[in-house]
Design a protein around this motif. Structure first.
Motif, PDB file in Angstrom:
ATOM      1  N   ASP A   1       8.106  72.298  72.834  1.00  0.00           N
ATOM      2  CA  ASP A   1       7.773  71.996  71.435  1.00  0.00           C
ATOM      3  C   ASP A   1       7.994  73.217  70.543  1.00  0.00           C
ATOM      4  O   ASP A   1       8.530  73.103  69.434  1.00  0.00           O
ATOM      5  N   ILE A   2       7.585  74.385  71.013  1.00  0.00           N
ATOM      6  CA  ILE A   2       7.761  75.618  70.238  1.00  0.00           C
ATOM      7  C   ILE A   2       9.244  75.967  70.130  1.00  0.00           C
ATOM      8  O   ILE A   2       9.719  76.357  69.052  1.00  0.00           O
ATOM      9  N   GLU A   3       9.990  75.828  71.219  1.00  0.00           N
ATOM     10  CA  GLU A   3      11.428  76.090  71.161  1.00  0.00           C
ATOM     11  C   GLU A   3      12.114  75.155  70.161  1.00  0.00           C
ATOM     12  O   GLU A   3      12.997  75.580  69.412  1.00  0.00           O
ATOM     13  N   ASN A   4      11.701  73.892  70.123  1.00  0.00           N
ATOM     14  CA  ASN A   4      12.263  72.948  69.149  1.00  0.00           C
ATOM     15  C   ASN A   4      11.912  73.357  67.721  1.00  0.00           C
ATOM     16  O   ASN A   4      12.764  73.277  66.821  1.00  0.00           O
ATOM     17  N   LEU A   5      10.681  73.789  67.508  1.00  0.00           N
ATOM     18  CA  LEU A   5      10.260  74.263  66.189  1.00  0.00           C
ATOM     19  C   LEU A   5      11.102  75.466  65.764  1.00  0.00           C
ATOM     20  O   LEU A   5      11.589  75.528  64.627  1.00  0.00           O
ATOM     21  N   ILE A   6      11.297  76.403  66.668  1.00  0.00           N
ATOM     22  CA  ILE A   6      12.067  77.608  66.342  1.00  0.00           C
ATOM     23  C   ILE A   6      13.532  77.263  66.090  1.00  0.00           C
ATOM     24  O   ILE A   6      14.160  77.825  65.186  1.00  0.00           O
TER      25      ILE A   6
END
Length: 122
Positions: free
Chosen positions: A8-13
């Motif tokens: 989820d964080i990688e997608n946000l970044i």
């Protein structure tokens, strides 16, 4: 939970990188909490803006894409503890060699950038 949070964080970044690179303020706005602040040091000049002012600045400048740059932004590391996280990024663009530290929080089930610290390294 942990692997899901990393993804989820990688997608946000990735969305954050795309927003910056393409000058897509709609994408960029989805990444940040509405009360986020940005603190930076650009060639020894302090930078402090609300997310609203930052988005306005991105909207009014030429994007790296418009300047025919190549997207070279990357994630250096992500550290997660429960519902908070830190991400260290390399964000070379617009003639600068930026490094970002993003503070993230999981709010209402979604990861958001709540603070951005950045600097230019010559």
């Amino acid at each position: 939970m942990y692997k899901e949070s990393i993804a989820d964080i990688e997608n946000l970044i990735t969305t954050y990188f795309e927003g910056i690179f393409h000058g897509d303020i709609n994408k960029l706005e989805t990444c940040f909490h509405k009360n986020a602040y940005l603190y930076g040091d650009i060639k020894n000049v302090d930078y402090l803006k609300s997310i609203k002012d930052y988005i306005k600045g991105v909207k009014n400048r030429q994007s790296p894409e418009e300047l025919n740059e190549t997207l070279k932004m990357s994630i250096i590391g992500i550290d997660i503890m429960g519902k908070i996280a830190m991400a260290k990024l390399h964000v070379p663009m617009l003639g600068y060699n930026y490094y970002d530290y993003l503070s993230l929080a999981k709010i209402n089930g979604q990861w958001k950038i709540v603070n951005k610290l950045f600097t230019h390294v010559a």
